[in-house]
Scaffold this motif. Structure first.
Motif, PDB file in Angstrom:
ATOM      1  N   ALA A  61     -84.201 -19.918  -3.867  1.00 27.13           N
ATOM      2  CA  ALA A  61     -85.103 -19.892  -2.977  1.00 27.13           C
ATOM      3  C   ALA A  61     -86.081 -20.989  -3.028  1.00 27.13           C
ATOM      4  O   ALA A  61     -86.506 -21.668  -2.012  1.00 27.13           O
ATOM      5  N   HIS A  62     -86.293 -21.448  -4.310  1.00 29.57           N
ATOM      6  CA  HIS A  62     -87.484 -22.436  -4.435  1.00 29.57           C
ATOM      7  C   HIS A  62     -86.975 -23.735  -4.257  1.00 29.57           C
ATOM      8  O   HIS A  62     -87.658 -24.579  -3.496  1.00 29.57           O
ATOM      9  N   CYS A  97     -94.004 -20.825   1.259  1.00 30.29           N
ATOM     10  CA  CYS A  97     -93.596 -20.106   0.017  1.00 30.29           C
ATOM     11  C   CYS A  97     -94.106 -21.063  -1.292  1.00 30.29           C
ATOM     12  O   CYS A  97     -94.202 -20.421  -2.264  1.00 30.29           O
ATOM     13  N   TYR A 136     -84.727 -24.397  -1.866  1.00 34.19           N
ATOM     14  CA  TYR A 136     -84.700 -24.653  -0.292  1.00 34.19           C
ATOM     15  C   TYR A 136     -85.969 -24.713   0.259  1.00 34.19           C
ATOM     16  O   TYR A 136     -86.216 -25.544   1.210  1.00 34.19           O
ATOM     17  N   GLU A 137     -86.941 -23.846  -0.240  1.00 35.98           N
ATOM     18  CA  GLU A 137     -88.265 -23.728   0.352  1.00 35.98           C
ATOM     19  C   GLU A 137     -88.746 -25.243  -0.141  1.00 35.98           C
ATOM     20  O   GLU A 137     -89.401 -26.072   0.994  1.00 35.98           O
ATOM     21  N   ASN A 178     -83.613 -12.776  -7.845  1.00 37.95           N
ATOM     22  CA  ASN A 178     -83.985 -13.866  -7.084  1.00 37.95           C
ATOM     23  C   ASN A 178     -83.616 -13.879  -5.512  1.00 37.95           C
ATOM     24  O   ASN A 178     -84.419 -14.060  -4.747  1.00 37.95           O
ATOM     25  N   TRP A 186     -89.534 -14.451   2.144  1.00 36.15           N
ATOM     26  CA  TRP A 186     -89.308 -15.105   3.415  1.00 36.15           C
ATOM     27  C   TRP A 186     -89.655 -14.316   4.548  1.00 36.15           C
ATOM     28  O   TRP A 186     -90.242 -14.611   5.715  1.00 36.15           O
ATOM     29  N   MET A 222     -86.310 -13.664  -2.711  1.00 40.43           N
ATOM     30  CA  MET A 222     -86.228 -14.738  -1.665  1.00 40.43           C
ATOM     31  C   MET A 222     -86.323 -13.901  -0.206  1.00 40.43           C
ATOM     32  O   MET A 222     -87.258 -14.247   0.707  1.00 40.43           O
ATOM     33  N   THR A 282     -90.356 -21.423   5.629  1.00 44.86           N
ATOM     34  CA  THR A 282     -90.087 -20.982   4.143  1.00 44.86           C
ATOM     35  C   THR A 282     -90.727 -21.918   3.316  1.00 44.86           C
ATOM     36  O   THR A 282     -91.168 -21.923   2.109  1.00 44.86           O
TER      37      THR A 282
END
Ligand code: NAP
Length: 372
Positions: free
Chosen positions: A234-235, A203, A237-238, A13, A21, A17, A200
């Protein structure tokens, strides 16, 4: 899930990420360099969007002003003559920043106020204090910079049951903005809201299950039960940054169509990649590697450079609204197709409003109920 598998997924992950990014930031610079956007909003000396202190001090609130981009933006805004309210969750860090700024620039006006944007109660207390401060000091609140943010590596649930990263990066700022709107509306000069977004957001490709990130969770029975779950760092935050972009566009839309006399504009600022403490929860060696790699590619900026998009948005000319500032020099970029989906932005607004309807509709902070 077994611990070994969870560790493997966690590292996959993180590397995924990092790669995604870097692609997203390269895409942003590519768009900036090779697509000609006719617009560039550099503040001219004759722009109406300047601080007019004649009828009393003009104030700006910056959340997450205790470090990084928020601290750098606070300095830049204070130097333009604003009475700056440094907002953050640690009084000690905020005082340190205030002292440092006042040591470097004797004439600037800064003030510190505590707010934890991941807590509804703290946001309400903060807005009450701001309302009192504005009255006591005859301040005109002109600028709100929603900057605080985290990159959480483990799932944490707030007291109200929200994911902590979603609450800090988006929901808390949604609520804060809604509660401050009556005070911004009373500003003697046209007011502005600048939301700090990120490349980001590009994404996030699909909207399936996106809004499930806003739903309330059961409070965990113990810390260990959360640590056992794989967290989609990541998902989430994005998505939180995508929500900030959509929130800005929808806010602009509602301010223009439903209350055209409000004279409040809403903009997004994307700082790019900035060397700050945002990666503090990642293993030190991993963030050091990432920063080293980014430094070699000239993508990594200092906070002073990274805050330029925020400052550009804050001081863009009067009529400028619903724009996405990136790359400095007043330049703006188009955002991802998903972020421009009007229906989705409207749905996001309604859902967010529903989550806080008691607070937003029930409050009379600032002298009036919700203005939207
Ligand atoms: N750095 C980048 O490359 C980059 C790129 C694009 C966008 N951004 C965005 O820029 C913004 C600023 O980040 P940064 O890079 O400057 O990171 P940073 O140095 O870690 O600053 C984040 C700030 O937010 C504050 N904060 C965190 N949680 C909070 C809460 N619950 N309530 C109030 N304040 C809280 C932090 O305060 P504490 O000191 O108390 O933790 C800190 O002052 C974030 O929204 C981030 O997503 C950063």
């Amino acid at each position: 899930m077994n611990k070994g598998l969870r560790n493997v997924l966690h590292w996959l992950n993180l590397w995924h990420m990092g790669i995604m990014w870097v692609i997203a930031i390269l895409l942003s610079y590519f768009k900036l360099l090779f697509y000609s956007y006719p617009e560039s909003y550099v503040l001219s000396p004759h722009s109406a969007f300047t601080v007019n202190q004649e009828s009393g001090p003009v104030a700006c609130i910056i959340t997450g002003a205790s470090s990084g981009i928020g601290k750098a933006a606070a300095e830049a805004v204070a130097l333009k003559g604003y009475h700056v309210i440094l907002a953050g969750r640690s009084m000690a860090s905020l005082y340190q920043v205030a002292e440092e700024l006042q040591r470097h620039h004797k004439s600037i006006m800064v003030e510190v106020l505590v707010v934890d944007v991941s807590s509804t109660d703290s946001i309400i207390r903060f807005v009450e204090t701001v309302a009192k401060l504005v009255d006591d000091k005859s301040l005109s609140l002109q600028l709100l910079i929603n900057n605080a943010g985290i990159l959480a590596t483990t799932e944490r649930i707030t007291a109200e049951g929200y994911d902590s990263m979603i609450m800090t990066n988006y929901l808390g700022h949604y609520l804060l903005t809604r509660l401050l709107l009556p005070i911004l509306q009373r500003s003697r000069v046209p007011a502005r809201i600048v939301n700090v977004g990120s490349f980001t957001h590009r994404c996030v490709k699909g909207s399936d299950h996106l809004f499930s990130l806003l739903s309330k969770r059961e409070l965990p029975k113990n810390e260990a039960s959360l640590k056992n779950k794989a967290y989609q760092i990541a998902h989430i935050y994005e998505a939180s940054k995508l929500f900030m972009v959509m929130f800005t566009y929808e806010l602009h839309h509602r301010l223009c169509t439903e209350t055209p006399s409000m004279r409040i504009t809403a903009l997004v600022a994307d700082p790019g990649i900035v060397h700050t403490a945002i990666f503090r929860e990642l293993p030190r060696w991993f963030s050091t590697c990432i920063f080293l790699l980014l430094r070699c590619t000239w993508l990594l900026q200092s906070s002073e450079v990274g805050c330029r998009a925020v400052v550009d948005a804050a001081f863009a000319p009067l009529g400028c609204s619903a724009k996405y500032f990136f790359g400095g020099q007043g330049r703006v970029l188009a955002t991802s197709p998903l972020s421009c989906n009007k229906q989705l932005a409207n749905d996001l607004w309604i859902l967010s409003e529903r989550l806080f309807s008691d607070t937003i509709l029930g409050t009379t902070i600032g002298g009036k109920n919700s203005v939207l």
